[in-house]
Design a protein around this motif. Sequence first.
Motif, PDB file in Angstrom:
ATOM      1  N   LEU A   7       7.465   8.786 -20.283  1.00  0.00           N
ATOM      2  CA  LEU A   7       7.898   8.529 -18.913  1.00  0.00           C
ATOM      3  C   LEU A   7       7.843   9.829 -18.125  1.00  0.00           C
ATOM      4  O   LEU A   7       8.428  10.834 -18.527  1.00  0.00           O
ATOM      5  N   PHE A   8       7.126   9.796 -16.999  1.00  0.00           N
ATOM      6  CA  PHE A   8       7.104  10.928 -16.066  1.00  0.00           C
ATOM      7  C   PHE A   8       8.074  10.614 -14.936  1.00  0.00           C
ATOM      8  O   PHE A   8       8.107   9.477 -14.439  1.00  0.00           O
ATOM      9  N   ARG A  16       3.894  12.885  -7.545  1.00  0.00           N
ATOM     10  CA  ARG A  16       3.654  13.614  -8.792  1.00  0.00           C
ATOM     11  C   ARG A  16       3.718  12.740 -10.041  1.00  0.00           C
ATOM     12  O   ARG A  16       2.799  12.770 -10.869  1.00  0.00           O
ATOM     13  N   SER A  17       4.798  11.988 -10.204  1.00  0.00           N
ATOM     14  CA  SER A  17       4.924  11.217 -11.451  1.00  0.00           C
ATOM     15  C   SER A  17       3.895  10.096 -11.567  1.00  0.00           C
ATOM     16  O   SER A  17       3.348   9.891 -12.656  1.00  0.00           O
ATOM     17  N   PRO A  18       3.546   9.377 -10.495  1.00  0.00           N
ATOM     18  CA  PRO A  18       2.483   8.376 -10.668  1.00  0.00           C
ATOM     19  C   PRO A  18       1.116   9.023 -10.910  1.00  0.00           C
ATOM     20  O   PRO A  18       0.282   8.466 -11.623  1.00  0.00           O
ATOM     21  N   MET A  19       0.909  10.231 -10.332  1.00  0.00           N
ATOM     22  CA  MET A  19      -0.340  10.935 -10.611  1.00  0.00           C
ATOM     23  C   MET A  19      -0.392  11.272 -12.101  1.00  0.00           C
ATOM     24  O   MET A  19      -1.418  11.046 -12.766  1.00  0.00           O
ATOM     25  N   ALA A  20       0.719  11.780 -12.638  1.00  0.00           N
ATOM     26  CA  ALA A  20       0.769  12.115 -14.065  1.00  0.00           C
ATOM     27  C   ALA A  20       0.613  10.861 -14.924  1.00  0.00           C
ATOM     28  O   ALA A  20      -0.090  10.878 -15.940  1.00  0.00           O
ATOM     29  N   GLU A  21       1.253   9.779 -14.524  1.00  0.00           N
ATOM     30  CA  GLU A  21       1.121   8.515 -15.264  1.00  0.00           C
ATOM     31  C   GLU A  21      -0.341   8.086 -15.339  1.00  0.00           C
ATOM     32  O   GLU A  21      -0.861   7.776 -16.421  1.00  0.00           O
ATOM     33  N   ALA A  22      -1.014   8.070 -14.205  1.00  0.00           N
ATOM     34  CA  ALA A  22      -2.409   7.621 -14.166  1.00  0.00           C
ATOM     35  C   ALA A  22      -3.322   8.558 -14.956  1.00  0.00           C
ATOM     36  O   ALA A  22      -4.186   8.105 -15.724  1.00  0.00           O
ATOM     37  N   VAL A  23      -3.134   9.862 -14.785  1.00  0.00           N
ATOM     38  CA  VAL A  23      -3.967  10.841 -15.496  1.00  0.00           C
ATOM     39  C   VAL A  23      -3.730  10.734 -17.000  1.00  0.00           C
ATOM     40  O   VAL A  23      -4.678  10.724 -17.793  1.00  0.00           O
ATOM     41  N   MET A  24      -2.478  10.630 -17.402  1.00  0.00           N
ATOM     42  CA  MET A  24      -2.165  10.532 -18.837  1.00  0.00           C
ATOM     43  C   MET A  24      -2.743   9.249 -19.420  1.00  0.00           C
ATOM     44  O   MET A  24      -3.324   9.268 -20.515  1.00  0.00           O
ATOM     45  N   ILE A  37      -0.137   5.046 -27.385  1.00  0.00           N
ATOM     46  CA  ILE A  37       0.675   5.765 -26.399  1.00  0.00           C
ATOM     47  C   ILE A  37       0.754   4.944 -25.113  1.00  0.00           C
ATOM     48  O   ILE A  37      -0.266   4.648 -24.497  1.00  0.00           O
ATOM     49  N   GLU A  38       1.971   4.574 -24.745  1.00  0.00           N
ATOM     50  CA  GLU A  38       2.234   3.857 -23.495  1.00  0.00           C
ATOM     51  C   GLU A  38       2.799   4.849 -22.490  1.00  0.00           C
ATOM     52  O   GLU A  38       3.598   5.718 -22.857  1.00  0.00           O
ATOM     53  N   VAL A  39       2.418   4.704 -21.214  1.00  0.00           N
ATOM     54  CA  VAL A  39       2.820   5.662 -20.189  1.00  0.00           C
ATOM     55  C   VAL A  39       3.368   4.931 -18.970  1.00  0.00           C
ATOM     56  O   VAL A  39       2.835   3.896 -18.561  1.00  0.00           O
ATOM     57  N   ASP A  40       4.422   5.478 -18.378  1.00  0.00           N
ATOM     58  CA  ASP A  40       5.030   4.915 -17.175  1.00  0.00           C
ATOM     59  C   ASP A  40       5.547   6.079 -16.332  1.00  0.00           C
ATOM     60  O   ASP A  40       5.485   7.236 -16.752  1.00  0.00           O
ATOM     61  N   SER A  41       6.056   5.761 -15.153  1.00  0.00           N
ATOM     62  CA  SER A  41       6.673   6.773 -14.301  1.00  0.00           C
ATOM     63  C   SER A  41       7.802   6.133 -13.516  1.00  0.00           C
ATOM     64  O   SER A  41       7.857   4.903 -13.360  1.00  0.00           O
ATOM     65  N   ALA A  42       8.710   6.988 -13.035  1.00  0.00           N
ATOM     66  CA  ALA A  42       9.861   6.517 -12.267  1.00  0.00           C
ATOM     67  C   ALA A  42      10.361   7.658 -11.393  1.00  0.00           C
ATOM     68  O   ALA A  42       9.944   8.807 -11.562  1.00  0.00           O
TER      69      ALA A  42
END
Length: 163
Positions: A7-8, A16-24, A37-42
């Motif tokens: 989680l970012f 920032r966090s959705p950019m990191a989520e998408a890039v990851m 690996i599952e990725v999310d942001s909040a």
Amino acid sequence: MTKVNVLFVCLGNICRSPMAEAVMRHQVKEAGLDGVIEVDSAGTGDWHIGHPPHEGTRKQLDAHRISYEGMKARLVNDNDFGQFDYIVCMDNNNIRDVRALLERSEVKREERKELFTFMELLPERGFADVPDPYYSGNFDYVYELVEAGCRQLLTKIKTDLSL
């Protein structure tokens, strides 16, 4: 194989966090680990709940052919503390806010996973916070940091899982 959740977290969950989520997510898929690996942001603030990523973030992701389809801003919540193995905060204010939420959380201390700032992944840069492009407009620079930091995080996770 063990599944890992990342989680970012940033302030409004639109830059920032959705950019990191998408890039990851993109890097995880390229590595063939999208089933592992599952990725999310909040976000820690509620101003943008339900909104897609900021236009500047979308432009960067589009330029690098990285999908952000279906992504919508949401708040960090108690369930996140039990679900995510790595909680990566984009700046020191975010980590302070997340730690305060954790203190009030029902999640037992032994269930809590790794919590750190994004820039801990890039110590050679010599600064603590990913700058917020919502205010600066510097989405290019933030993308550069996010891309490099996500690569480091992917390496860390692969090491942690002995992959």
